[in-house]
Design a protein around this motif. Structure first.
Motif, PDB file in Angstrom:
ATOM      1  N   LEU A  56      -5.633  -5.700  15.979  1.00 33.95           N
ATOM      2  CA  LEU A  56      -4.569  -5.429  15.025  1.00 33.95           C
ATOM      3  C   LEU A  56      -3.704  -4.309  15.575  1.00 33.95           C
ATOM      4  CD1 LEU A  56      -6.599  -5.444  11.669  1.00 33.95           C
ATOM      5  CD2 LEU A  56      -5.410  -7.364  12.763  1.00 33.95           C
ATOM      6  N   SER A  57      -2.501  -4.204  15.098  1.00 35.05           N
ATOM      7  CA  SER A  57      -1.592  -3.164  15.569  1.00 35.05           C
ATOM      8  C   SER A  57      -2.090  -1.786  15.151  1.00 35.05           C
ATOM      9  CB  SER A  57      -0.190  -3.398  15.007  1.00 35.05           C
ATOM     10  OG  SER A  57      -0.229  -3.334  13.593  1.00 35.05           O
ATOM     11  N   VAL A  58      -1.625  -0.767  15.842  1.00 28.60           N
ATOM     12  CA  VAL A  58      -1.976   0.604  15.482  1.00 28.60           C
ATOM     13  C   VAL A  58      -1.218   0.973  14.209  1.00 28.60           C
ATOM     14  CG1 VAL A  58      -1.904   3.019  16.182  1.00 28.60           C
ATOM     15  CG2 VAL A  58      -2.367   1.240  17.879  1.00 28.60           C
ATOM     16  N   THR A  59      -1.934   1.491  13.236  1.00 31.29           N
ATOM     17  CA  THR A  59      -1.288   1.922  11.998  1.00 31.29           C
ATOM     18  C   THR A  59      -1.362   3.433  11.899  1.00 31.29           C
ATOM     19  OG1 THR A  59      -1.176   1.579   9.601  1.00 31.29           O
ATOM     20  CG2 THR A  59      -3.372   1.769  10.579  1.00 31.29           C
ATOM     21  N   LYS A  60      -0.664   4.000  10.937  1.00 24.72           N
ATOM     22  CA  LYS A  60      -0.604   5.449  10.796  1.00 24.72           C
ATOM     23  C   LYS A  60      -1.950   6.002  10.349  1.00 24.72           C
ATOM     24  CE  LYS A  60       1.880   6.960   7.413  1.00 24.72           C
ATOM     25  NZ  LYS A  60       3.027   7.127   6.478  1.00 24.72           N
ATOM     26  N   ASP A  61      -2.175   7.284  10.624  1.00 19.90           N
ATOM     27  CA  ASP A  61      -3.381   7.947  10.151  1.00 19.90           C
ATOM     28  C   ASP A  61      -3.386   7.955   8.628  1.00 19.90           C
ATOM     29  OD1 ASP A  61      -4.158   8.437  12.736  1.00 19.90           O
ATOM     30  OD2 ASP A  61      -3.351  10.485  12.789  1.00 19.90           O
ATOM     31  N   ASP A  62      -4.587   7.759   8.064  1.00 19.56           N
ATOM     32  CA  ASP A  62      -4.744   7.748   6.599  1.00 19.56           C
ATOM     33  C   ASP A  62      -3.719   6.824   5.955  1.00 19.56           C
ATOM     34  OD1 ASP A  62      -5.659   8.362   4.051  1.00 19.56           O
ATOM     35  OD2 ASP A  62      -4.378  10.123   3.861  1.00 19.56           O
ATOM     36  N   PHE A  63      -3.710   5.575   6.397  1.00 24.66           N
ATOM     37  CA  PHE A  63      -2.681   4.660   5.885  1.00 24.66           C
ATOM     38  C   PHE A  63      -2.842   4.374   4.395  1.00 24.66           C
ATOM     39  CE2 PHE A  63      -5.927   1.575   7.364  1.00 24.66           C
ATOM     40  CZ  PHE A  63      -6.044   0.751   6.257  1.00 24.66           C
ATOM     41  N   TYR A  64      -4.029   4.662   3.831  1.00 22.22           N
ATOM     42  CA  TYR A  64      -4.197   4.451   2.396  1.00 22.22           C
ATOM     43  C   TYR A  64      -3.297   5.381   1.582  1.00 22.22           C
ATOM     44  CZ  TYR A  64      -8.215   1.371   3.054  1.00 22.22           C
ATOM     45  OH  TYR A  64      -9.020   0.320   3.390  1.00 22.22           O
ATOM     46  N   GLY A  65      -2.812   6.435   2.188  1.00 25.34           N
ATOM     47  CA  GLY A  65      -1.886   7.337   1.505  1.00 25.34           C
ATOM     48  C   GLY A  65      -0.462   6.814   1.456  1.00 25.34           C
ATOM     49  N   ASP A  66      -0.197   5.681   2.098  1.00 26.15           N
ATOM     50  CA  ASP A  66       1.142   5.103   2.137  1.00 26.15           C
ATOM     51  C   ASP A  66       1.053   3.664   1.627  1.00 26.15           C
ATOM     52  OD1 ASP A  66       3.542   3.870   2.745  1.00 26.15           O
ATOM     53  OD2 ASP A  66       3.747   4.843   4.701  1.00 26.15           O
ATOM     54  N   PRO A  67       1.490   3.394   0.401  1.00 26.52           N
ATOM     55  CA  PRO A  67       1.364   2.048  -0.169  1.00 26.52           C
ATOM     56  C   PRO A  67       1.944   0.951   0.717  1.00 26.52           C
ATOM     57  CG  PRO A  67       2.031   3.592  -1.855  1.00 26.52           C
ATOM     58  CD  PRO A  67       2.092   4.339  -0.551  1.00 26.52           C
ATOM     59  N   GLN A  68       3.083   1.225   1.344  1.00 27.71           N
ATOM     60  CA  GLN A  68       3.683   0.198   2.194  1.00 27.71           C
ATOM     61  C   GLN A  68       2.818  -0.075   3.410  1.00 27.71           C
ATOM     62  OE1 GLN A  68       6.285  -1.593   1.288  1.00 27.71           O
ATOM     63  NE2 GLN A  68       6.102  -2.863   3.135  1.00 27.71           N
ATOM     64  N   ALA A  69       2.179   0.976   3.945  1.00 27.83           N
ATOM     65  CA  ALA A  69       1.289   0.788   5.094  1.00 27.83           C
ATOM     66  C   ALA A  69       0.060  -0.016   4.695  1.00 27.83           C
ATOM     67  CB  ALA A  69       0.875   2.150   5.657  1.00 27.83           C
ATOM     68  N   VAL A  70      -0.456   0.224   3.502  1.00 27.52           N
ATOM     69  CA  VAL A  70      -1.589  -0.571   3.004  1.00 27.52           C
ATOM     70  C   VAL A  70      -1.189  -2.035   2.899  1.00 27.52           C
ATOM     71  CG1 VAL A  70      -3.121  -0.975   1.033  1.00 27.52           C
ATOM     72  CG2 VAL A  70      -2.635   1.366   1.768  1.00 27.52           C
ATOM     73  N   TYR A  71      -0.022  -2.264   2.319  1.00 24.07           N
ATOM     74  CA  TYR A  71       0.481  -3.632   2.155  1.00 24.07           C
ATOM     75  C   TYR A  71       0.599  -4.331   3.513  1.00 24.07           C
ATOM     76  CZ  TYR A  71       3.734  -7.389   0.937  1.00 24.07           C
ATOM     77  OH  TYR A  71       4.344  -8.614   0.779  1.00 24.07           O
ATOM     78  N   GLU A  72       1.219  -3.659   4.456  1.00 24.38           N
ATOM     79  CA  GLU A  72       1.443  -4.276   5.771  1.00 24.38           C
ATOM     80  C   GLU A  72       0.135  -4.487   6.524  1.00 24.38           C
ATOM     81  OE1 GLU A  72       4.211  -1.673   7.607  1.00 24.38           O
ATOM     82  OE2 GLU A  72       5.909  -2.316   6.347  1.00 24.38           O
ATOM     83  N   ARG A  73      -0.784  -3.507   6.439  1.00 31.97           N
ATOM     84  CA  ARG A  73      -2.067  -3.661   7.122  1.00 31.97           C
ATOM     85  C   ARG A  73      -2.854  -4.831   6.546  1.00 31.97           C
ATOM     86  NH1 ARG A  73      -3.589  -3.117  11.707  1.00 31.97           N
ATOM     87  NH2 ARG A  73      -4.510  -1.089  12.093  1.00 31.97           N
ATOM     88  N   TRP A  74      -2.874  -4.940   5.219  1.00 31.75           N
ATOM     89  CA  TRP A  74      -3.626  -6.026   4.594  1.00 31.75           C
ATOM     90  C   TRP A  74      -3.033  -7.377   4.971  1.00 31.75           C
ATOM     91  CZ3 TRP A  74      -3.212 -10.252   1.537  1.00 31.75           C
ATOM     92  CH2 TRP A  74      -4.389 -10.749   0.952  1.00 31.75           C
ATOM     93  N   LYS A  75      -1.722  -7.476   4.940  1.00 35.65           N
ATOM     94  CA  LYS A  75      -1.063  -8.740   5.277  1.00 35.65           C
ATOM     95  C   LYS A  75      -1.387  -9.147   6.715  1.00 35.65           C
ATOM     96  CE  LYS A  75       1.462 -10.183   1.724  1.00 35.65           C
ATOM     97  NZ  LYS A  75       1.365 -11.547   1.168  1.00 35.65           N
ATOM     98  N   GLU A  76      -1.288  -8.172   7.635  1.00 35.01           N
ATOM     99  CA  GLU A  76      -1.573  -8.458   9.041  1.00 35.01           C
ATOM    100  C   GLU A  76      -3.036  -8.871   9.214  1.00 35.01           C
ATOM    101  OE1 GLU A  76      -1.573  -6.254  13.424  1.00 35.01           O
ATOM    102  OE2 GLU A  76      -1.379  -5.067  11.593  1.00 35.01           O
ATOM    103  N   MET A  77      -3.935  -8.140   8.594  1.00 32.04           N
ATOM    104  CA  MET A  77      -5.363  -8.428   8.737  1.00 32.04           C
ATOM    105  C   MET A  77      -5.710  -9.784   8.126  1.00 32.04           C
ATOM    106  SD  MET A  77      -8.583  -6.199   7.308  1.00 32.04           S
ATOM    107  CE  MET A  77      -8.153  -4.775   8.312  1.00 32.04           C
ATOM    108  N   ASN A  78      -5.183 -10.057   6.960  1.00 31.49           N
ATOM    109  CA  ASN A  78      -5.475 -11.326   6.297  1.00 31.49           C
ATOM    110  C   ASN A  78      -4.987 -12.504   7.125  1.00 31.49           C
ATOM    111  OD1 ASN A  78      -4.390 -13.489   3.961  1.00 31.49           O
ATOM    112  ND2 ASN A  78      -6.380 -12.550   3.545  1.00 31.49           N
ATOM    113  N   ALA A  79      -3.778 -12.371   7.697  1.00 32.73           N
ATOM    114  CA  ALA A  79      -3.246 -13.449   8.533  1.00 32.73           C
ATOM    115  C   ALA A  79      -4.096 -13.637   9.787  1.00 32.73           C
ATOM    116  CB  ALA A  79      -1.798 -13.142   8.915  1.00 32.73           C
TER     117      ALA A  79
END
Length: 577
Positions: free
Chosen positions: A477-500
């Motif tokens: 998976l792509s590198v995401t920001k540190d503590d991405f749970y603190g950023d709703p948009q990062a959570v959304y994008e990470r989940w979408k990428e992981m699910n796909a």
């Protein structure tokens, strides 16, 4: 009128504790709360409006009193196998609770319209009330010979085991309010001018109004509030459905007001937001009182010495079981918005801290408790001698530039098998970031996985090839920001990428071997692993299966450091092959 509290500490104990708890004579008067000016547009005109909180009764609704009175005055109720009532809400719920409290009765049964919401049916069942549905008209006339009430009367006459209390024509209904609700009001507010209540069976307004008119003042105005015909609010009835009531209401109720359901729901929501927590029937009572005051004014009303007018409306119900209807009646615009609403579309499966493993727990999971099966080759670190990163001649040039991830075979040096055209390909699809997943196996798949669980490594490819757990499957998976749970948009994008990625590689599909095999997810810092464990467990649960998925708390850096401190991984690859 003097008052002595029979139970000043409000403690109920002993074998009769529950019967005393439900006995209004063993309790202090229910609260009478004046509304603030924000809820009373007539305050500047000298009108004070009070809410009588019948929702503070033990069963938290107005029907608690008539249910108690009807049960205690029925010679048949204590021994009847079934107590039946045409009610979809407060009355039969109160009967069920009080019958069990008094006698341990388990046979209270509600006859309910099949138009009732599933939410309301679940509430009744939660309180142990049996349900029998009927079709046709929802609110039926009590006197209709073909209606549900008439059928229940016949059933009770013909079957000795059945008791029908009949709230619509049982005098114990209105007498309960004559005996309890009204005396409290007379004690609390002897200068009462106006009493306002919604009308369902008519018991509450009849009993309370009859007492107040006869004991306090015949000048007290009693205002009954009904539903608009064809626009029902749960609880009250429209006037034509009440008019035939046998209760002595004609000499008690002075005037009637009809209120739209939308206004009832909105008013109860306003009251609740100010702390007068009540349901739509209560909102209808206040809205009806305000309409009546608007139309009639205050001339001629009984006043205190200071010229003020005291009005009371009865709070009869709570809002919680009607939440679905509030949103249907009022619409989203009436409610505060939801920030970060994108998160309602993703990451909906539960998390559990028990799934987040420390390094020693991780090793125990993979190679046996205490590491007794640990052979010193946990890490796979040298790309040129690692089957996890061996290229395949059958791949395109672009694919050959990328290592094959995660073989379910022996990745230790010297144990690389020949990866040929006939090798089994577990995954062969492209990720959202154009990585090609191609996982080859050797003939030793089953033997290797007999002692180790399945490992899914979601770190970027460049990190994976430096070092990884033996037998790992890399789904980068792509590198995401540190503590991405603190950023709703990062959570959304990470989940979408992981699910796909998990869908494309088939990891989300529950396999038969997943029933018995534990899975470990490895990521950079532990956060993506937590999401992956939740997602994979949730996917299996959705198809009625159970998959044990864990992650490394803190991620790969924590696990690798722990292993190297114990002498494993001294030869970790430094990036130069």
């Amino acid at each position: 009128m003097a008052y002595t509290n029979p139970n000043p500490l409000n403690v109920f104990s002993g074998p009769d504790s529950l019967s005393h708890y439900f006995d209004p004579e063993q309790n202090p008067p229910l609260p009478l709360v004046e509304l603030p000016a924000a809820l009373n547009p007539f305050r500047k005109d000298g009108v004070r409006i009070y809410a009588k909180m019948l929702t503070a009764l033990p069963a938290q609704n107005v029907k608690s009193l008539p249910a108690l009175e009807m049960l205690k005055t029925s010679p048949k109720a204590p021994t009847a196998k079934r107590i039946v009532e045409a009610s979809s809400g407060s009355t039969v719920l109160s009967m069920g609770v009080i019958g069990r409290a008094l006698w341990g009765h388990e046979g209270v049964e509600a006859w309910v319209t099949n138009k009732k919401t599933r939410e309301s049916l679940r509430v009744l069942r939660f309180f142990g009330v049996g349900i029998s549905l009927y079709g046709g008209l929802a609110q039926q006339e009590p006197s209709d010979p073909k209606g549900i009430m008439a059928r229940l009367r016949r059933k009770a006459r013909e079957q000795e085991e059945v008791c029908y209390l009949g709230q619509y024509d049982n005098d114990a209904n209105w007498q309960s309010h004559y005996n309890h609700t009204a005396p409290q009001l007379a004690l609390q507010l002897p200068s009462l001018s106006v009493l306002c209540s919604t009308i369902g069976t008519g018991g509450c307004i009849t009993g309370t109004g009859r007492y107040l008119k006869s004991r306090l003042s015949s000048d007290i105005k009693v205002v009954g509030v009904c539903n608009v015909f064809g626009d029902p609010t749960p609880g009250p009835r429209h006037f034509p459905g009440f008019e035939s009531s046998p209760f002595p209401w004609r000499e008690t109720i002075d005037e009637f007001v009809s209120v739209k359901s939308e206004d009832s729901f909105r008013m109860s929501m306003r009251l609740s937001r100010y702390g007068i927590i009540c349901g739509p029937s209560s909102g209808e009572a206040l809205h009806g009182l305000l309409e009546w005051l608007t139309e009639n004014g205050t001339d001629g009303l009984k006043r205190e010495e200071n010229g003020e007018v005291n009005c009371v409306f009865l709070c009869a119900d709570l809002p919680y079981q009607y939440m679905e209807l509030y949103y249907q009646k009022l619409g989203e615009k009436e409610f505060p918005g939801i920030r970060n609403q994108c998160l309602l579309e993703v990451d909906q499966d539960p998390y559990d801290e028990r799934w987040f493993l420390a390094p020693e727990q991780t090793v125990d999971m993979l190679v046996g408790e205490g590491g007794e099966k640990y052979d010193g080759e946990m890490l796979c670190m040298v790309p040129s001698s690692c089957a996890c990163t061996t290229t395949r001649t059958s791949r395109t040039y672009k694919q050959q530039q990328q290592p094959i991830e995660g073989i379910f075979g022996d990745c230790s040096p010297g144990a690389v098998s020949d990866v040929s055209e006939s090798a089994s390909t577990i995954f062969s699809t492209a990720s959202p970031s154009s990585s090609v997943y191609s996982v080859a196996t050797t003939t030793s798949v089953e033997s290797q996985h007999s002692s180790m669980g399945k490992v899914i490594d979601v770190r970027p490819r460049a990190e994976f090839v430096k070092s990884h757990l033996r037998n790992a499957v890399n789904i980068p998976l792509s590198v995401t920001k540190d503590d991405f749970y603190g950023d709703p948009q990062a959570v959304y994008e990470r989940w979408k990428e992981m699910n796909a990625a998990f869908k494309e590689t088939g990891v989300l599909d529950h396999q038969e071997e997943d029933d018995d095999r534990q899975t470990l997810v490895v990521c950079l810092d532990g956060d993506s692993g937590k999401m992956a464990a939740s997602m994979l467990r949730g996917a299996s649960k959705k198809v009625g299966k159970k998959r044990e998925v864990f992650c490394v708390d803190g991620g790969w850096g924590v696990l690798e450091a722990w292993l190297r401190r114990r002498g494993y991984g001294d030869d970790v690859w430094d990036g130069v092959d």
